[in-house]
Design a protein around this motif. Structure first.
Motif, mmCIF file in Angstrom:
data_model
loop_
_atom_site.group_PDB
_atom_site.id
_atom_site.type_symbol
_atom_site.label_atom_id
_atom_site.label_comp_id
_atom_site.label_asym_id
_atom_site.label_seq_id
_atom_site.Cartn_x
_atom_site.Cartn_y
_atom_site.Cartn_z
ATOM 1 N N LEU A 55 0.415 -1.543 0.233
ATOM 2 C CA LEU A 55 0.204 -0.154 -0.121
ATOM 3 C C LEU A 55 0.778 1.141 0.095
ATOM 4 O O LEU A 55 1.741 1.655 0.708
ATOM 5 C CB LEU A 55 -1.518 0.051 0.848
ATOM 6 N N ALA A 56 0.958 2.064 -0.771
ATOM 7 C CA ALA A 56 1.099 2.996 -1.018
ATOM 8 C C ALA A 56 0.718 4.740 -0.769
ATOM 9 O O ALA A 56 -0.878 4.852 -1.826
ATOM 10 C CB ALA A 56 2.985 3.155 -2.513
ATOM 11 N N VAL A 57 0.995 5.761 -0.526
ATOM 12 C CA VAL A 57 -0.044 6.566 -0.887
ATOM 13 C C VAL A 57 1.198 7.982 -1.669
ATOM 14 O O VAL A 57 2.351 8.289 -1.094
ATOM 15 C CB VAL A 57 0.456 7.930 0.497
ATOM 16 N N ASP A 58 0.739 8.543 -2.468
ATOM 17 C CA ASP A 58 1.250 9.741 -2.937
ATOM 18 C C ASP A 58 0.686 11.113 -2.145
ATOM 19 O O ASP A 58 -0.891 11.333 -2.458
ATOM 20 C CB ASP A 58 0.586 9.802 -4.828
ATOM 21 N N LEU A 59 1.493 11.746 -1.862
ATOM 22 C CA LEU A 59 1.049 12.694 -1.318
ATOM 23 C C LEU A 59 1.067 14.144 -1.336
ATOM 24 O O LEU A 59 2.315 14.546 -1.151
ATOM 25 C CB LEU A 59 1.626 12.533 0.210
ATOM 26 N N GLY A 60 0.062 14.739 -1.326
ATOM 27 C CA GLY A 60 -0.219 16.208 -2.119
ATOM 28 C C GLY A 60 0.754 16.045 -3.358
ATOM 29 O O GLY A 60 1.191 17.821 -4.152
ATOM 30 N N GLY A 61 0.676 15.543 -5.181
ATOM 31 C CA GLY A 61 1.406 15.478 -5.539
ATOM 32 C C GLY A 61 0.884 16.489 -6.924
ATOM 33 O O GLY A 61 1.490 16.677 -7.523
ATOM 34 N N HIS A 62 -1.157 16.879 -6.479
ATOM 35 C CA HIS A 62 -1.107 17.147 -7.388
ATOM 36 C C HIS A 62 -1.740 17.094 -9.331
ATOM 37 O O HIS A 62 -2.606 17.812 -9.316
ATOM 38 C CB HIS A 62 -1.067 19.439 -7.678
ATOM 39 N N THR A 63 -0.988 16.682 -9.554
ATOM 40 C CA THR A 63 -1.367 16.064 -10.777
ATOM 41 C C THR A 63 -0.633 14.455 -11.351
ATOM 42 O O THR A 63 -1.363 14.568 -12.112
ATOM 43 C CB THR A 63 0.416 16.462 -11.947
ATOM 44 N N GLY A 64 -0.331 13.550 -10.104
ATOM 45 C CA GLY A 64 -0.665 12.444 -9.850
ATOM 46 C C GLY A 64 0.217 11.781 -11.200
ATOM 47 O O GLY A 64 0.610 10.663 -11.282
ATOM 48 N N LEU A 65 1.241 12.630 -11.461
ATOM 49 C CA LEU A 65 3.007 12.282 -11.825
ATOM 50 C C LEU A 65 3.312 11.216 -10.792
ATOM 51 O O LEU A 65 4.178 10.066 -11.458
ATOM 52 C CB LEU A 65 3.714 13.177 -12.101
ATOM 53 N N ALA A 66 3.615 11.663 -9.924
ATOM 54 C CA ALA A 66 3.779 10.424 -8.706
ATOM 55 C C ALA A 66 3.106 9.413 -8.404
ATOM 56 O O ALA A 66 3.944 7.807 -8.488
ATOM 57 C CB ALA A 66 4.208 11.530 -7.215
ATOM 58 N N ALA A 67 1.879 9.348 -8.254
ATOM 59 C CA ALA A 67 1.776 7.876 -8.628
ATOM 60 C C ALA A 67 1.780 6.762 -10.036
ATOM 61 O O ALA A 67 1.497 5.497 -9.806
ATOM 62 C CB ALA A 67 -0.386 8.162 -8.388
ATOM 63 N N ALA A 69 4.475 6.671 -11.736
ATOM 64 C CA ALA A 69 5.363 6.827 -11.008
ATOM 65 C C ALA A 69 5.602 5.578 -10.745
ATOM 66 O O ALA A 69 6.781 4.072 -11.202
ATOM 67 C CB ALA A 69 6.672 8.196 -10.753
ATOM 68 N N MET A 70 5.521 5.550 -9.565
ATOM 69 C CA MET A 70 5.368 4.155 -8.849
ATOM 70 C C MET A 70 4.584 2.729 -9.294
ATOM 71 O O MET A 70 4.887 2.681 -8.904
ATOM 72 C CB MET A 70 3.938 4.352 -7.354
ATOM 73 N N LEU A 71 3.400 3.134 -10.494
ATOM 74 C CA LEU A 71 2.932 2.373 -10.831
ATOM 75 C C LEU A 71 3.592 1.297 -11.702
ATOM 76 O O LEU A 71 4.051 0.281 -12.225
ATOM 77 C CB LEU A 71 1.387 3.062 -12.076
ATOM 78 N N ARG A 72 4.262 2.686 -12.772
ATOM 79 C CA ARG A 72 5.636 2.293 -13.385
ATOM 80 C C ARG A 72 7.008 1.277 -12.700
ATOM 81 O O ARG A 72 7.432 0.422 -13.198
ATOM 82 C CB ARG A 72 6.276 3.121 -14.367
ATOM 83 N N SER A 73 7.226 1.540 -11.051
ATOM 84 C CA SER A 73 8.137 1.120 -11.610
ATOM 85 C C SER A 73 8.244 -0.738 -10.894
ATOM 86 O O SER A 73 8.984 -1.198 -10.338
ATOM 87 C CB SER A 73 8.910 1.675 -9.795
ATOM 88 N N GLY A 74 6.814 -0.758 -10.659
ATOM 89 C CA GLY A 74 6.235 -1.917 -10.264
ATOM 90 C C GLY A 74 6.409 -2.329 -8.836
ATOM 91 O O GLY A 74 6.782 -3.556 -8.612
ATOM 92 N N LYS A 75 6.849 -1.175 -7.898
ATOM 93 C CA LYS A 75 6.942 -1.875 -6.470
ATOM 94 C C LYS A 75 5.828 -1.153 -5.799
ATOM 95 O O LYS A 75 5.950 -1.395 -4.038
ATOM 96 C CB LYS A 75 8.597 -0.809 -6.433
ATOM 97 N N ALA A 76 5.335 -1.117 -6.317
ATOM 98 C CA ALA A 76 3.752 -0.533 -5.419
ATOM 99 C C ALA A 76 2.765 -1.261 -5.849
ATOM 100 O O ALA A 76 2.128 -1.589 -7.062
ATOM 101 C CB ALA A 76 3.692 1.021 -5.180
ATOM 102 N N GLY A 77 1.426 -1.577 -4.825
ATOM 103 C CA GLY A 77 0.222 -2.477 -5.044
ATOM 104 C C GLY A 77 -0.626 -1.602 -5.088
ATOM 105 O O GLY A 77 -0.518 -1.059 -6.204
ATOM 106 N N GLN A 78 -0.944 -1.456 -4.305
ATOM 107 C CA GLN A 78 -2.317 -0.585 -4.164
ATOM 108 C C GLN A 78 -1.584 1.101 -4.292
ATOM 109 O O GLN A 78 -0.866 1.560 -3.191
ATOM 110 C CB GLN A 78 -3.614 -0.990 -3.117
ATOM 111 N N ILE A 79 -2.039 1.865 -4.742
ATOM 112 C CA ILE A 79 -1.655 3.173 -4.512
ATOM 113 C C ILE A 79 -2.738 4.158 -4.224
ATOM 114 O O ILE A 79 -3.618 3.930 -4.830
ATOM 115 C CB ILE A 79 -0.824 4.305 -5.823
#
Length: 297
Positions: A55-67, A69-79
């Motif tokens: 379980l990963a959290v994108d905290l206050g990124g405003h654009t979704g780019l961090a989320a 990037a986490m998805l592309r990395s394959g290292k995060a399950g639910q975002i």
């Protein structure tokens, strides 16, 4: 946890949110270049971590780019994306509307928290870090990037000098960005284990100060300081600042330089499996003995 009083607050968070929403709505093509570069760096840094985070959290990124990037990395399950306003929450990810200075996350509930270019605009950064540390599960990871000291230093100097020349005084116009050593200290104070910080300086070139300021508006990075002057700004101030900028910070081709200093920080929620520092006096060889051996060489 209480928020700093209006007298002590550095940023007008309501105004900052307005700026970010306006930038998000207009979405000027290419204006997110800085955040995209940082999001790519995030994906690279996650690739080096030998584990997966359920379980990963994108905290206050405003654009979704961090989320993304986490998805592309394959290292995060639910975002999960957490934003101050629902307007930012387009896209396929689960989401929560909440203030990133008052996290609604349960203690020990999250495996990874990522914050890109948001923490430098919090009024209580130490408190925000404590909340992040509390929300992580044992051995959970906090990974963030924020603007550090040196960011927009050329613009700060040019505006300051122009205002002093024209009015005999100056008002704050650029955010007070933190030093990397201070950020490292905050990580330790918040209780993170294995804290690490590093700095990446990026230089972006523009035709003029006005092109730089247009990009900053498109990023939602206008002056949201509570101590800012409320007086209308005379055009001649910016004209003189542009002259000073060109005189002091231009390349031979006439284009000006703008510095963005990005502090990367990471820390882990404490866990018994983590490497522990040696206790004082536990070393098997003394420094004095080592130096005596060097003298014999």
């Amino acid at each position: 946890m209480s928020s700093p009083s209006a007298d002590n607050a550095i940023f007008d968070r309501d105004l900052l949110l307005q700026f970010r929403k306006r930038a998000f709505r207009r979405a000027v093509d290419g204006a997110d270049f800085l955040l995209r570069r940082i999001a790519d760096d995030l994906a690279f840094r996650l690739d080096t971590v030998e584990r997966r985070f359920p379980l990963a959290v994108d905290l206050g990124g405003h654009t979704g780019l961090a989320a993304e990037a986490m998805l592309r990395s394959g290292k995060a399950g639910q975002i999960l994306r957490l934003e101050q306003d629902a307007e930012f929450l387009r896209g396929p990810f689960a989401s929560i509307v909440a203030d990133d200075e008052f996290l609604p996350l349960k203690p020990g509930s999250v495996d990874l928290i990522v914050s890109l270019m948001a923490l430098h605009a919090t009024n209580d950064t130490p408190g925000a870090m404590v909340q992040i540390a509390r929300a992580l599960k044992p051995d959970g990871l906090f990974l963030a990037a924020l603007a550090g000291s040196g960011t927009l230093g050329e613009l700060r100097e040019s505006l300051l000098q122009a205002e002093i020349e024209l009015t005999g005084g100056a008002s704050p116009r650029i955010f007070p960005f933190a030093d990397v050593r201070d950020i490292g200290g905050l990580l330790q104070r918040a209780g993170f284990a294995l804290p690490v910080t590093d700095v990446e300086n990026m230089t972006v070139r523009y035709d003029s100060l006005f092109d730089l300021m247009a990009d900053l508006r498109a990023m939602g990075m206008q002056n949201a300081l509570r101590a800012r002057s409320r007086r209308p700004v005379a055009k001649r101030l910016f004209m003189r600042a542009a002259e000073i900028y060109a005189e002091r910070f231009s390349d031979p081709d006439g284009r000006i330089r703008a510095t963005f200093s990005i502090i990367w920080l990471s820390g882990w929620a404490p866990h018994e499996s983590q490497q522990k520092p040696l206790k004082p006096g536990s070393a098997k060889a003394s420094l004095a003995e080592a130096l005596r051996n060097v003298d014999k060489l």
